[in-house]
Design an enzyme around this catalytic site. Structure first.
Site, PDB file in Angstrom:
ATOM      1  N   GLU B  60       0.817  -1.225   0.000  1.00  0.00           N
ATOM      2  CA  GLU B  60       0.000   0.000   0.000  1.00  0.00           C
ATOM      3  C   GLU B  60       0.843   1.265   0.000  1.00  0.00           C
ATOM      4  O   GLU B  60       0.531   2.230  -0.700  1.00  0.00           O
ATOM      5  CB  GLU B  60      -0.956   0.023   1.198  1.00  0.00           C
ATOM      6  CG  GLU B  60      -2.191  -0.860   1.050  1.00  0.00           C
ATOM      7  CD  GLU B  60      -1.939  -2.305   1.431  1.00  0.00           C
ATOM      8  OE1 GLU B  60      -0.826  -2.639   1.881  1.00  0.00           O
ATOM      9  OE2 GLU B  60      -2.877  -3.119   1.300  1.00  0.00           O
ATOM     10  N   HIS B 129      -9.944  -4.721  10.291  1.00  0.00           N
ATOM     11  CA  HIS B 129     -10.566  -4.518   8.981  1.00  0.00           C
ATOM     12  C   HIS B 129     -11.829  -3.669   9.065  1.00  0.00           C
ATOM     13  O   HIS B 129     -12.594  -3.626   8.119  1.00  0.00           O
ATOM     14  CB  HIS B 129     -10.913  -5.871   8.344  1.00  0.00           C
ATOM     15  CG  HIS B 129      -9.733  -6.622   7.817  1.00  0.00           C
ATOM     16  ND1 HIS B 129      -8.657  -6.959   8.607  1.00  0.00           N
ATOM     17  CD2 HIS B 129      -9.442  -7.099   6.578  1.00  0.00           C
ATOM     18  CE1 HIS B 129      -7.767  -7.610   7.880  1.00  0.00           C
ATOM     19  NE2 HIS B 129      -8.215  -7.708   6.647  1.00  0.00           N
TER      20      HIS B 129
END
Lengths: 346, 324
Positions: B60, B129
């Site tokens: 990322e 998450h």
């Protein structure tokens, strides 16, 4: 033939006319005199924050800038004054930025670590160690996307190589075949931590390229011809084959990590610093080379140096005379379309 | 008007903008050949090819930074985060680079990038998450943050975000992707910084963004049907820039404000709205500004409990009744 002589005979160096060789010396001297004067005024309290001096490493940025085609891009970390001057930013705008003045290259909003000149293909000047490397990846990506046959030069220090995003970027650059030229300016110290204490390597930091199926090389930062020959080779490869690579340059900084680094002489000896200055100083060595080639006389060099000092002094005068930024400017340059009436503080 | 899903509305926005502007490209994990982890980019790789729709490894920080660098050079990257929760490993690139480069360069450099993906709890995937980082992002001057609740808003806001010259953090929701609604054919834009009144009312303002808007609408139904309370639902749509005017006008009309927020309460988005109302509409209030937010703990896994950790219509109704 001696390696240095071989480098001098490289086509990219043989193509240099005397004026270009003199210009390289001029640029190195300008960086050194600019920074020496900035140090003086930093110590007088005229500047805020940090001042990371590039003195000792000037040849690297100057060699790289001398090879940029106009379609190449450059980005570096916080030790960025040298690169800025090398790509053609003026001493005035840079000094004024250090002084925090409205006439600074970033209107006083960036400071020492954040110089930018997109019109000169110079994308900063970034404060977080290693954080500029993914941006360099993006510059290379954009070149390829736009079918521009240039390369992106991303500079980092030996300390930055251990940041995760740097490793991620190496993988992506190789995976995507991007024209990214990574230049590690290895000055031996990650702030106060020596290379041996910060990096697990066999011989070279650049060897890590092998794990990414990427080419790598090393260069002696004190040898301007060698730097140019090696940089030219990998920049051409990046431009023509769209392949990344790493060049590790052995160099040295004479001052601390920043001027605020009071321990600069505790993690290394004075003898080490002095030996480097005496035997490896890139400016002294380039001067000797130009004397040897009879391109310049001692008097000519003295004149160049005087001119650099004068230019630096004039940049201080300019900075001192410049106004502070208007308080209203705090809210400017935040958003492209200014948040009229919607900003919390408006 | 065609009825399409939230994720189809986003997909249409990408396809239209990519057709209109060569500089727009999509990048992220599984966005191309896999068609997107949540199928938001389905079919686009096949249609636009590998140059415009790009799969990345799980990196990322690097691909967010790649987006920033490419945007500085004038491209318009749309960077997908499989979950906004994954932004944290690339936060330096978002906050320091996307968020600060324009300012630190004195306005010389723009970063016209969209960072998008789902940012919601409620799917029993545990704390790592389930983050809703819109408050962190909106706390960064230089970044814009939007959070659409309907398919119509999703498409119009996405097109505006892609065309915007600043970095826009686009917060979606896996629980909204399948929701359907009316969406006109062809391109249209919804300006960033304009809230929408999703339901008109006179007695109480529920102010929310993202999935909490739907919770608020459900609560408004109950309050009207069972308690005779007329509720106005303000959908922020943009968190930054924030439509202060619409919020303040609604409070001036109803004199009661209840903020419904799936963000955590501590320094959350609702805290910002509460401060705004306290500062600029204090004299309009007939009751304290109150909030129904995610309960202040990391997102719990156990699904019956997670459902009550997030704002529910019942919690909103109970809190609303306490204001009268």
């Amino acid at each position: 033939m001696h390696e240095g002589e071989q480098a001098a005979q490289a086509s990219i160096n043989k193509a240099l006319i005397p004026e270009q060789k003199i210009a390289a010396l001029r640029d190195m001297l300008r960086i050194r005199r600019f920074e020496q004067l900035s140090l003086k005024f930093y110590q007088q309290g005229k500047m805020g924050g940090f001042l990371h001096l590039y003195i000792g490493q000037e040849s690297v940025a100057v060699a790289a800038a001398s090879l940029m085609s106009g379609q190449d891009e450059m980005i570096t970390a916080y030790r960025d004054h040298g690169h800025a001057l090398a790509v053609g930013m003026s001493m005035e705008e840079c000094m004024a930025e250090l002084f925090g003045k409205a006439t600074g290259c970033s209107k006083g909003k960036g400071g020492s670590m954040h110089f930018f000149a997109p019109d000169k293909h110079y994308w900063g000047g970034h404060g977080i160690v290693g954080g500029q490397v993914p941006l360099g990846l993006g510059l290379a990506f954009a070149l390829k996307y736009k079918n521009i046959p240039g390369c992106a030069l991303a500079f980092l220090g030996d300390g930055a190589i251990n940041q995760g995003p740097v490793s991620e970027s190496l993988n992506l650059a190789s995976l995507f075949d991007l024209p990214l030229v990574i230049i590690i300016e290895n000055n031996g110290y990650s702030m106060g931590t020596s290379l041996a204490r910060s990096s697990s390597i066999k011989n070279y930091l650049a060897e890590r390229a092998e794990g990414y199926n990427m080419a790598w090389d090393t260069a002696n930062g004190s040898d301007f011809y060698e730097l140019r020959a090696k940089l030219h080779h990998i920049m051409e490869r990046a431009r023509k084959e769209s392949k990344p690579c790493i060049l590790e340059v052995a160099t040295y900084r004479y001052y601390g990590h920043s001027v605020a680094d009071a321990n600069a002489k505790k993690y290394r000896t004075t003898e080490e610093i002095e030996a480097y200055k005496a035997n490896h100083d890139p400016i002294s060595l380039w001067q000797e080379q130009l004397l040897k080639e009879k391109i310049l006389t001692e008097a000519d060099i003295e004149k160049l140096d005087e001119a650099a000092k004068e230019e630096a002094a004039a940049s201080v005068a300019f900075a001192e005379a410049s106004p502070w930024p208007d308080p209203a400017s705090i809210f400017e340059d935040v958003y492209s379309q200014i948040d009229q009436g919607t900003h919390f503080f408006s | 008007m065609p009825i399409i899903s939230y994720k189809q509305a986003l997909n249409d926005a990408f396809a239209e903008e990519m057709t209109r502007d060569e500089s727009v490209f999509l990048i992220g994990e599984e966005v191309a050949e896999y068609n997107g982890a949540y199928k938001v980019t389905e079919g686009l790789w096949k249609r636009f090819g590998s140059k415009r729709v790009i799969d990345t490894p799980i990196s990322e920080a690097a691909f967010l930074g790649l987006g920033v660098g490419a945007a500085m050079m004038g491209l318009r990257p749309v960077v997908e985060l499989m979950f906004w929760s994954f932004a944290y490993v690339g936060f330096d690139q978002i906050i320091n680079n996307a968020g600060c480069v324009r300012y630190m360069s004195g306005g010389l450099i723009n970063v016209p990038m969209v960072i998008r993906g789902p940012a919601n709890g409620g799917t029993a995937v545990g704390a790592t998450h389930s983050h809703t980082p819109e408050n962190f992002l909106a706390n960064t001057p230089g970044l814009k943050v939007v959070s659409p609740s309907t398919p119509y808003d999703a498409k119009g806001l996405m097109i505006s975000s892609i065309r915007d010259n600043d970095t826009v953090c686009f917060m979606e929701s896996t629980l909204l992707y399948g929701n359907e609604g009316e969406v006109p054919e062809g391109s249209y834009t919804i300006p960033l910084g304009v809230a929408d009144i999703k339901r008109e009312g006179t007695d109480l303002s529920l102010i929310a963004h993202g999935p909490a808007v739907l919770t608020s609408l459900a609560a408004a139904e109950i309050l009207a049907a069972e308690h005779g309370i007329s509720v106005e639902v303000v959908d922020l749509r943009s968190i930054r820039p924030l439509d202060e005017e619409t919020i303040l006008n609604s409070v001036a009309k109803t004199h009661r404000a209840l903020l419904v927020d799936e963000n955590k309460p501590f320094c959350g988005v609702s805290a910002q709205i509460a401060a705004l109302i306290a500062e600029k509409a204090f004299d309009e209030l007939d009751a304290p500004v109150t909030r129904v937010t995610a309960l202040d703990a990391p997102a719990i896994y156990s699904f019956p409990l997670e459902k009550i950790q997030l704002p529910t219509a019942d919690r909103v109704v109970a809190k609303a009744l306490s204001l009268f």
